[in-house]
Design an enzyme around this catalytic site. Structure first.
Site, PDB file in Angstrom:
ATOM      1  N   ILE A 180     -33.864 -43.236 -25.294  1.00  0.00           N
ATOM      2  CA  ILE A 180     -32.333 -43.784 -25.200  1.00  0.00           C
ATOM      3  C   ILE A 180     -31.963 -43.538 -23.781  1.00  0.00           C
ATOM      4  O   ILE A 180     -30.915 -42.601 -23.751  1.00  0.00           O
ATOM      5  CB  ILE A 180     -31.332 -43.198 -26.261  1.00  0.00           C
ATOM      6  CG1 ILE A 180     -31.618 -41.430 -26.287  1.00  0.00           C
ATOM      7  CG2 ILE A 180     -31.780 -43.837 -27.730  1.00  0.00           C
ATOM      8  CD1 ILE A 180     -30.620 -40.979 -27.145  1.00  0.00           C
ATOM      9  N   LEU A 198     -35.433 -39.951 -18.658  1.00  0.00           N
ATOM     10  CA  LEU A 198     -35.620 -39.882 -17.404  1.00  0.00           C
ATOM     11  C   LEU A 198     -35.499 -38.638 -16.662  1.00  0.00           C
ATOM     12  O   LEU A 198     -35.369 -38.487 -15.499  1.00  0.00           O
ATOM     13  CB  LEU A 198     -35.043 -41.038 -16.743  1.00  0.00           C
ATOM     14  CG  LEU A 198     -35.063 -42.450 -17.572  1.00  0.00           C
ATOM     15  CD1 LEU A 198     -33.968 -43.253 -16.935  1.00  0.00           C
ATOM     16  CD2 LEU A 198     -36.351 -43.035 -17.404  1.00  0.00           C
ATOM     17  N   ASN A 227     -34.533 -50.665 -17.110  1.00  0.00           N
ATOM     18  CA  ASN A 227     -35.183 -49.749 -18.358  1.00  0.00           C
ATOM     19  C   ASN A 227     -35.500 -50.369 -19.315  1.00  0.00           C
ATOM     20  O   ASN A 227     -36.078 -49.757 -20.144  1.00  0.00           O
ATOM     21  CB  ASN A 227     -33.911 -48.567 -18.501  1.00  0.00           C
ATOM     22  CG  ASN A 227     -33.730 -47.638 -17.577  1.00  0.00           C
ATOM     23  OD1 ASN A 227     -34.523 -47.641 -16.669  1.00  0.00           O
ATOM     24  ND2 ASN A 227     -32.627 -46.948 -17.429  1.00  0.00           N
ATOM     25  N   TYR A 231     -19.027 -36.915 -27.477  1.00  0.00           N
ATOM     26  CA  TYR A 231     -19.127 -37.636 -26.086  1.00  0.00           C
ATOM     27  C   TYR A 231     -17.480 -38.150 -25.637  1.00  0.00           C
ATOM     28  O   TYR A 231     -17.309 -38.450 -24.731  1.00  0.00           O
ATOM     29  CB  TYR A 231     -19.943 -38.764 -26.045  1.00  0.00           C
ATOM     30  CG  TYR A 231     -21.369 -38.349 -26.201  1.00  0.00           C
ATOM     31  CD1 TYR A 231     -21.983 -37.074 -26.195  1.00  0.00           C
ATOM     32  CD2 TYR A 231     -22.294 -39.447 -26.239  1.00  0.00           C
ATOM     33  CE1 TYR A 231     -23.385 -36.618 -26.483  1.00  0.00           C
ATOM     34  CE2 TYR A 231     -23.930 -38.962 -26.528  1.00  0.00           C
ATOM     35  CZ  TYR A 231     -24.195 -37.828 -26.570  1.00  0.00           C
ATOM     36  OH  TYR A 231     -25.485 -37.244 -26.895  1.00  0.00           O
ATOM     37  N   LYS A 245     -29.795 -43.533 -20.510  1.00  0.00           N
ATOM     38  CA  LYS A 245     -28.627 -43.686 -19.926  1.00  0.00           C
ATOM     39  C   LYS A 245     -28.500 -44.447 -18.695  1.00  0.00           C
ATOM     40  O   LYS A 245     -29.150 -43.789 -17.664  1.00  0.00           O
ATOM     41  CB  LYS A 245     -27.667 -42.639 -20.153  1.00  0.00           C
ATOM     42  CG  LYS A 245     -26.259 -42.490 -19.809  1.00  0.00           C
ATOM     43  CD  LYS A 245     -26.041 -42.034 -18.206  1.00  0.00           C
ATOM     44  CE  LYS A 245     -24.603 -42.278 -17.644  1.00  0.00           C
ATOM     45  NZ  LYS A 245     -24.715 -41.636 -16.179  1.00  0.00           N
TER      46      LYS A 245
END
Ligand code: NAP
Length: 279
Positions: free
Chosen positions: A228, A189, A240, A52, A230
């Site tokens: 997890i 999501l 969230n 990342y 984002k």
């Protein structure tokens, strides 16, 4: 809010936050600020990866948050091209340096590499686990067959895979339950697509929650599953973690399981043969 966000799941006798903060695509000062904010509002797990390119910023965020390092769970990943023994050890050492951390709570093999004997990185990670550099080790994007193979040679704590209402992971969820392994859901999501689901919206209306919150609740309500999400939007970040003040009944859980359409969002050229996933 902070207390709610710290809900834990117990795997192999270890407590791990059931909801963490994903950081893919966050970089620079936005990443630092997002991590500071996430920790301030109650997240206690941050997910990053060598690939990342934001481990330095994640580390800065953790440091600036003022949170005791022992209270924050840090997960990072070794890239699939760095899986021979020495490269794997070096990758972990470099991640630690960038994160400015003395240890990693969880280190994963980011993707399997069919050209590399799996035993090599697993031996490297096991050694790092034994000397305390890494608390738990695991894999990511492993099919049920590959996961079983990995478990034969190392104490695998977690398999991190794409999992959301539109992609069933029945076989991996079963393994997670039966073998007491954590299944961490990435893309929980479906990169925002869950918001468009009328079923999730309708269930959400019943509980005064959004479709995204219903999708996250559905995940964290399953045994041995963590998520997890984002969010670069601070409002999304807050929403969230507000998923612990309601629950879905059996019928609602089943309806959401029924939304599976085999939608795989993350499928790069180096991905394993997913056919095995349903095996
Ligand atoms: P995701 O979490 O499913 O979706 C993120 C997207 O959803 C962003 O566009 C975000 O918008 C939006 N969003 C967030 N909260 C929302 C809400 N409450 N309502 C509506 N939209 C919302 O996808 P992801 O980032 O790909 O996956 C999560 C994490 O998993 C990553 O960050 C990474 O840490 C990890 N991951 C791991 C792998 C792997 O190979 N191991 C692969 C992919 C991802 P904003 O940003 O605008 O808030």
């Amino acid at each position: 809010m902070a207390q709610r966000a710290q809900r834990q799941v117990e795997v192999q006798g270890v407590q791990i936050p059931v909801l963490g903060f994903g950081t893919w695509m966050l970089d620079g000062s936005d990443c630092v600020e997002a991590v500071v904010d996430a920790l301030a509002i109650g997240y206690r797990l941050v997910d990053t990866a060598e690939a990342y390119g934001n481990e330095t910023e994640v580390g800065l965020g953790i440091d600036r948050s003022g949170i005791d390092r022992r209270d924050a769970w840090v997960t990072t990943k070794v890239w699939w091209e760095d899986l021979d023994f020495d490269a794997c050890v070096r990758s972990v050492e470099q991640s630690l340096e960038r994160l400015a951390c003395e240890w990693l709570d969880l280190c994963l093999i980011h993707w399997p590499n069919e050209d590399q004997p799996l035993e090599e990185p697993l031996r490297a990670l096991t050694r790092l686990r034994e000397d305390g550099t890494v608390r738990q080790i695991g894999v990511s994007n492993f099919t049920p067959t590959l996961l079983e193979r990995a478990r034969e040679s190392a104490p695998i704590f977690c398999n991190q895979v794409e999992y959301h209402p539109f992609l069933s992971q029945e076989a991996l969820c079963r393994t997670a339950r039966e073998r007491d392994v954590l299944l961490t859901a990435y893309c929980p999501l479906a990169r925002g697509r869950v918001s468009e689901s009328e079923t999730l919206q309708e269930i959400g209306e019943r509980h005064g929650k959004s479709a995204a919150q219903v999708a996250l609740r559905w995940l964290v309500q399953q045994p041995n599953v963590a998520a997890i999400p984002k969010a670069s939007d601070p409002d999304h970040r807050r929403k969230n973690i507000e998923v612990f003040d309601f629950s879905l009944d059996e019928g609602e859980m089943k309806r959401i399981h029924g939304l599976d359409e085999g939608l795989r969002i993350v499928d790069p050229a180096h991905a394993p043969s997913w056919e095995r996933v349903g095996a």
